[in-house]
Design a protein around this motif. Structure first.
Motif, PDB file in Angstrom:
ATOM      1  N   LEU A 235     -14.176  21.438 -46.379  1.00 38.42           N
ATOM      2  CA  LEU A 235     -13.575  22.781 -46.277  1.00 38.42           C
ATOM      3  C   LEU A 235     -12.457  22.443 -45.170  1.00 38.42           C
ATOM      4  CD1 LEU A 235     -14.412  25.824 -46.011  1.00 38.42           C
ATOM      5  CD2 LEU A 235     -15.607  25.158 -43.949  1.00 38.42           C
ATOM      6  N   TYR A 236     -11.401  22.998 -45.540  1.00 38.37           N
ATOM      7  CA  TYR A 236     -10.007  23.027 -44.811  1.00 38.37           C
ATOM      8  C   TYR A 236      -9.511  24.345 -44.212  1.00 38.37           C
ATOM      9  CZ  TYR A 236      -9.632  18.657 -46.821  1.00 38.37           C
ATOM     10  OH  TYR A 236      -9.888  17.147 -47.257  1.00 38.37           O
ATOM     11  N   CYS A 237      -9.008  24.166 -43.220  1.00 38.02           N
ATOM     12  CA  CYS A 237      -8.017  25.213 -42.729  1.00 38.02           C
ATOM     13  C   CYS A 237      -6.502  24.555 -42.324  1.00 38.02           C
ATOM     14  CB  CYS A 237      -8.561  25.780 -41.329  1.00 38.02           C
ATOM     15  SG  CYS A 237      -8.202  24.922 -39.970  1.00 38.02           S
ATOM     16  N   SER A 238      -5.612  25.554 -42.314  1.00 34.97           N
ATOM     17  CA  SER A 238      -4.042  25.331 -42.104  1.00 34.97           C
ATOM     18  C   SER A 238      -3.935  24.965 -40.637  1.00 34.97           C
ATOM     19  CB  SER A 238      -3.033  26.005 -42.806  1.00 34.97           C
ATOM     20  OG  SER A 238      -3.001  27.297 -42.188  1.00 34.97           O
TER      21      SER A 238
ATOM     22  N   GLY B 160       0.019  16.827 -41.236  1.00 37.29           N
ATOM     23  CA  GLY B 160      -0.703  17.527 -40.075  1.00 37.29           C
ATOM     24  C   GLY B 160      -0.726  19.002 -40.273  1.00 37.29           C
ATOM     25  N   THR B 161      -0.754  19.391 -41.527  1.00 36.44           N
ATOM     26  CA  THR B 161      -0.831  20.875 -41.807  1.00 36.44           C
ATOM     27  C   THR B 161      -2.227  21.200 -42.196  1.00 36.44           C
ATOM     28  OG1 THR B 161       0.280  20.545 -43.803  1.00 36.44           O
ATOM     29  CG2 THR B 161       1.625  21.155 -42.044  1.00 36.44           C
ATOM     30  N   LEU B 162      -3.147  20.499 -42.770  1.00 33.84           N
ATOM     31  CA  LEU B 162      -4.458  20.787 -42.905  1.00 33.84           C
ATOM     32  C   LEU B 162      -5.416  20.172 -42.056  1.00 33.84           C
ATOM     33  CD1 LEU B 162      -4.911  21.199 -46.510  1.00 33.84           C
ATOM     34  CD2 LEU B 162      -4.716  23.008 -45.067  1.00 33.84           C
ATOM     35  N   ARG B 163      -6.606  20.691 -41.737  1.00 27.07           N
ATOM     36  CA  ARG B 163      -7.665  19.839 -41.035  1.00 27.07           C
ATOM     37  C   ARG B 163      -8.924  20.310 -41.789  1.00 27.07           C
ATOM     38  NH1 ARG B 163     -10.009  21.771 -35.099  1.00 27.07           N
ATOM     39  NH2 ARG B 163     -11.682  20.455 -35.065  1.00 27.07           N
ATOM     40  N   ALA B 164      -9.779  19.284 -41.851  1.00 25.62           N
ATOM     41  CA  ALA B 164     -11.163  19.386 -42.486  1.00 25.62           C
ATOM     42  C   ALA B 164     -11.954  19.948 -41.342  1.00 25.62           C
ATOM     43  CB  ALA B 164     -11.752  18.126 -43.115  1.00 25.62           C
TER      44      ALA B 164
ATOM     45  N   LEU C 280     -20.069  19.965 -44.253  1.00 27.92           N
ATOM     46  CA  LEU C 280     -19.629  20.649 -45.212  1.00 27.92           C
ATOM     47  C   LEU C 280     -18.703  19.897 -46.205  1.00 27.92           C
ATOM     48  CD1 LEU C 280     -18.739  24.122 -43.171  1.00 27.92           C
ATOM     49  CD2 LEU C 280     -20.789  23.402 -44.382  1.00 27.92           C
ATOM     50  N   HIS C 281     -19.342  19.358 -47.186  1.00 30.71           N
ATOM     51  CA  HIS C 281     -18.544  18.770 -48.185  1.00 30.71           C
ATOM     52  C   HIS C 281     -19.548  18.535 -49.594  1.00 30.71           C
ATOM     53  CE1 HIS C 281     -21.136  15.165 -47.596  1.00 30.71           C
ATOM     54  NE2 HIS C 281     -21.082  15.691 -46.419  1.00 30.71           N
ATOM     55  N   PHE C 282     -18.729  18.310 -50.557  1.00 26.52           N
ATOM     56  CA  PHE C 282     -19.598  18.066 -51.820  1.00 26.52           C
ATOM     57  C   PHE C 282     -18.704  17.256 -52.920  1.00 26.52           C
ATOM     58  CE2 PHE C 282     -17.213  22.156 -52.349  1.00 26.52           C
ATOM     59  CZ  PHE C 282     -16.453  21.932 -53.670  1.00 26.52           C
ATOM     60  N   LYS C 283     -19.415  16.857 -53.938  1.00 26.68           N
ATOM     61  CA  LYS C 283     -19.011  15.821 -54.929  1.00 26.68           C
ATOM     62  C   LYS C 283     -19.098  16.936 -56.126  1.00 26.68           C
ATOM     63  CE  LYS C 283     -19.300  11.302 -52.734  1.00 26.68           C
ATOM     64  NZ  LYS C 283     -19.876   9.869 -53.346  1.00 26.68           N
TER      65      LYS C 283
END
Length: 310
Positions: free
Chosen positions: A188-191, A269-273, A279-282
């Motif tokens: 899951l990411y945000c900017s 450096g413009t995205l962060r998990a 919160l992750h999946f394959k």
């Protein structure tokens, strides 16, 4: 005039001739170019000649294929069906040519392949390498790639419009064969312009994340992956991962992206998990082909290269 219309033959009378194939090629170009004017350049013939050809085809098929006039160009329902049948016809003709070449052990013909978006950034470039090896073995092979959603790729392979595809697999279909290629990891990411970006890790929680707008995929996912989306406040959707990235980068949404696709923005450096441990999946990614499809040396060579590099 009414009597003349009543006398027109219904359906396609007689055998399919070379003239019919020529008319269908013109019709296909007109549809894909969106009208007569744009098709002039593609076909290198005048608009008047295109108009005559379309009229001849409509008379030959006893069907109204399109509307053209001051209001512009548009397809009729019958025209849409004839276009789909035309694609299947040309695919069958190409398959015949490829199969005949296979008899002579010549690696010639086409490979029509559908690929899910963003896979070009996978660290192990199995698809790229397999296509490269195919081209080395058969310099005359023509490769046609369509970037479309997984469901469209599955349907294209099943109905013969595509020879093969590479998709994210949420559920295996009985009519397809699968070659496993990757397990794709997503987070899951945000900017960097999103309020959560600068928040300390110990301040993040699922309860907090649930209060922010999120973009959800508008394509099929497995039940286990869907359970993660229950933690998101879905206020937007996207039909592919690139669309999800567009909305995340606005700074107004959070959303899941494949890690390999997000890597360039992480490096900048413009995205962060967010809550990476939770919160992750394959997602399994496989190459698909139709079960029981006719012998095709080009397709077999490509699939052998993929399977060899597993």
């Amino acid at each position: 005039m009414q009597n003349k219309l009543n006398q027109r033959p219904k359906g396609l009378a007689g055998r399919l001739a070379d003239t019919d194939i020529r008319l269908l090629k013109i019709f296909k170009a007109v549809v894909e170019c969106g009208g007569f004017t744009n098709a002039e350049v593609e076909l290198n013939i005048s608009r008047a000649a295109i108009s005559i050809a379309m009229s001849d085809l409509e008379h030959r098929l006893s069907l109204k294929l399109c509307q053209r006039g001051r209001s512009g160009f548009s397809m009729t329902n019958q025209g849409d069906e004839v276009y789909q049948a035309t694609l299947q016809l040309f695919s069958a003709l190409e398959n015949f040519r490829t199969q005949v070449n296979s008899i002579h052990h010549q690696l010639k013909g086409e490979l029509n392949i559908g690929i899910t978006d963003t896979l070009v950034t996978m660290p192990k470039m199995k698809i790229t390498q397999a296509l490269s090896n195919l081209k080395q073995r058969g310099p005359e092979v023509k490769i046609n790639i369509r970037m479309v959603p997984p469901a469209d790729i599955e349907m294209g392979v099943l109905d013969g419009k595509l020879h093969t595809g590479v998709i994210t697999v949420s559920k295996k279909l009985p009519g397809l064969d699968y070659i496993a290629l990757y397990d794709e990891q997503s987070h899951l990411y945000c900017s960097d312009t999103h309020p959560l970006f600068a928040l300390a890790p110990d301040k993040l929680s699922i309860e907090l994340i649930e209060t922010y707008d999120a973009v959800l995929p508008a394509y099929a996912q497995s039940a286990s992956i869907k359970s993660l989306f229950q933690h998101l406040n879905g206020t937007a959707t996207a039909t592919d991962r690139e669309g999800i990235a567009f909305l995340i980068l606005t700074g107004h949404y959070i959303g899941f992206l494949p890690d390999h696709f997000a890597q360039r923005w992480l490096a900048e450096g413009t995205l962060r998990a967010l809550l990476a441990d939770e919160l992750h999946f394959k997602t399994p990614i496989s190459a698909i082909s139709r079960k029981g499809s006719s012998a095709n040396l080009v397709l077999n060579c490509y699939l052998e290269q993929l399977d060899k590099d597993k």
